[in-house]
Every structure is written in structure tokens, then in C-alpha cells.
Design an enzyme around this catalytic site. Sequence first.
Site, PDB file in Angstrom:
ATOM      1  N   HIS A   1       0.858  -1.187   0.000  1.00 45.86           N
ATOM      2  CA  HIS A   1       0.000   0.000   0.000  1.00 45.86           C
ATOM      3  C   HIS A   1       0.893   1.236   0.000  1.00 45.86           C
ATOM      4  CE1 HIS A   1      -3.640   2.282   0.649  1.00 45.86           C
ATOM      5  NE2 HIS A   1      -3.021   2.951   1.602  1.00 45.86           N
TER       6      HIS A   1
ATOM      7  N   ASP B   1      -6.618  -2.641   3.933  1.00 44.11           N
ATOM      8  CA  ASP B   1      -5.294  -2.068   4.239  1.00 44.11           C
ATOM      9  C   ASP B   1      -4.956  -2.136   5.725  1.00 44.11           C
ATOM     10  OD1 ASP B   1      -5.010  -1.493   1.545  1.00 44.11           O
ATOM     11  OD2 ASP B   1      -5.890   0.497   1.762  1.00 44.11           O
TER      12      ASP B   1
HETATM   13  C1  GRF Z   1       0.779   0.609  -6.272  1.00 43.08           C
HETATM   14  O1  GRF Z   1       1.013   1.944  -5.916  1.00 43.08           O
HETATM   15  C2  GRF Z   1       0.405  -0.180  -5.064  1.00 43.08           C
HETATM   16  O2  GRF Z   1       1.006   0.257  -3.887  1.00 43.08           O
HETATM   17  C3  GRF Z   1      -1.086   0.053  -4.955  1.00 43.08           C
HETATM   18  O3  GRF Z   1      -1.523   0.088  -6.284  1.00 43.08           O
HETATM   19  C4  GRF Z   1      -0.457   0.481  -7.140  1.00 43.08           C
HETATM   20  C5  GRF Z   1      -0.310  -0.619  -8.159  1.00 43.08           C
HETATM   21  O4  GRF Z   1       0.646  -0.328  -9.153  1.00 43.08           O
HETATM   22  N1  GRF Z   1      -1.694  -0.977  -4.151  1.00 43.08           N
HETATM   23  P1  GRF Z   1       1.171  -1.515 -10.069  1.00 43.08           P
HETATM   24  O5  GRF Z   1      -0.026  -2.122 -10.761  1.00 43.08           O
HETATM   25  O6  GRF Z   1       1.877  -2.505  -9.210  1.00 43.08           O
HETATM   26  O7  GRF Z   1       2.082  -0.855 -11.053  1.00 43.08           O
END
Ligand code: GRF
Length: 316
Positions: A110, A146
Site C-alpha cells: 500500500h 489495508d
Molecule cells: C501501487 O502503488 C500499489 O502500492 C497500490 O496500487 C499500485 C499498483 O501499481 N496498491 P502496479 O499495478 O503494481 O504498477
Amino acid sequence: MAKAKVAVLISGRGSNMAALLYAAKAADCPYEIVLVAANDPDAAGLTLAAAEGIPTFAHSHKGLKRAEFDQIIDAQLRRAGAHFVALAGYMRLLSPEFVAGWDNRMLNIHPSLLPLYKGLDTHQRAIDAGDSHAGCSVHVVTAELDDGPVLAQTPVAILPGDTPDSLAARILIAEHQLYSRTLAEFVGRERHPDWLLNQVREAALALPQADEIVSHGMPCFGIVKGKKFAYFTRNHHGDGITALLVKATAPDEQAMLIESDAERYYRPAYFGDEWVGIRLDLGDTDWDHIAGRLRASWLQVAPKKLLGLMDIADQF
Ligand code: GRF
């Protein structure tokens, strides 16, 4: 040693999934990616995973009840032989049943320093609050969004003039490093003798009148002032094995178990045929099964008076 099997769930870009996948290419990485699954068949990350030779699965959640959809995903994860799940930008709230089925085996990343800013718009909220740092967290997934124990975090400085996008891009760099390192540590702990002993200890000492002593240099569990029902062996006589020894429940059970799974079960030296060795260091231990074995072993040695108590307890 076999690598821990991890499935990754994504909804979009999948850059964290890619970070996990490339980290897994290192020979000494303790995990491998066995499946990348998405709730959106157009998720860009699927193309990348497939190009890297990772099995993929996609199914739209549209028109399905949450639990129904989760069941479809769950079946795929199990079919792929996954032992852990890594959520990586998986934009779905999870049903309690799904979460329970992966209790302590599912991680999420997160983009905030949890417990701050759960949910969406985390970057904007951190900027608006005037925080000096934002960051990212990897946590164990529990039923709350979360939430769940935070395993690791990386703080990321907020720069003057940062927009949510510029901040998100910088946090993403930190995410990619944090996730693979934390996942590797998490799957690795299951092979660490101290962690394994704690798991056994918790289950063994939950049995009525159980206590722990040391015998022949091994932690062992018995009934207070009574017989022993379990030994924990860690590199005994330099055998390199971490295992649990429990009483067999039938005369030929030791042989049967060894025949069914010769990697996991063995005849413990110096213990004869009445005990069974169960390897705990293979990385895929079923802890409910271990708790059941401990209980069965306890039943073998418990005095009648205690057994009566167990029967009564079972009725509740
Ligand atoms: C990331 O910022 C992650 O922390 C959040 O969603 C975003 C996903 O990005 N849960 P990706 O698909 O991994 O590029």
C-alpha cells in the site's frame, strides 16, 4: 531447497508484480511466481507476465457476487499450487471467506505509511496533510481494508511542489524494492527453526496440561508430570533437518506415511516404530494438519482422567 510458490493478483499495470517476478529470477530468491491472475482481462501486467513465461489467469468480476468471484480466483490459486498470495494493485475488496483461506499467507503493498491513509488517494492526502514523508508499507492481509500487521515500510520524502503523480512515481521506486525483499523474508521465515518451533509450541501448549521441557537437547512437549507426546528436532546430530516427532496412532502408521510421502515423513533414529518424523522445513507445512497430529499424539499418552476432560470439551 524448493522455492515457495507465490501467486500475484493484479488489476492493472502490474509494475509491482514485475518487480516480484524479476527478483524471483535470482537463483537465491526463496520464492517463485507460479501464477499471475487479474480481475480485468485487459490488465496490462498480464501481457508482461505471459511474455516472461508465467501462467496467467483473467476473469472479469463484473456481474458476479463478491464471494462467487473470489471462489473462482481461489480455485485458480490452488490449482497453480500457490502457497502464498501477493496482492499488487489488486483493486478488489476481498470476501471474508477468501481472506480466511489465505490466513497469514497473503500480503499486500500500500502506498502510504500505514496506519496512515488507508484506501484511495493516499498521495494527495499525505501532501494535503503537510507531511514531510509519505512512503509505502507491506502488510499481511486481514479482513479489514489495508489493515493487518505491517511487515516493513519505506519512508519517501515529499518534495516541495510534489503532485500526487510525482510523489506516486517516486514511492513506486521504493515499492518495487520493498515488496520483493519483504516477500522473500516472509516466505523464508517458514523455514527458520525459531519460527517453526514457535508454531509447534503454540499448538502443543494449547493442549490440556501440556508443558515443555528439554530432553536430549531437543525441546519436547509432554503432559505435566506425565509422558511426552512431541519432540522438536533441529539439526539433530547434524542431520540438517527441522522436524516434529509425534507418536504414531497405529502400529504400521509410520511405514504407511513414509510410503505416502517419503520426503515429508521419516523414521526418527533412536525412536523406533512408535514415532513418526514430520519435516517442517519443506516450506509448505499445513499447520492445521500439524495441530491435528499433535492432538492425536497427545491422545496416545494422556491419562484416562484427562481424556474424559477432552471428551467433555469436544461437546462444546
Ligand atoms: C501501487 O502503488 C500499489 O502500492 C497500490 O496500487 C499500485 C499498483 O501499481 N496498491 P502496479 O499495478 O503494481 O504498477
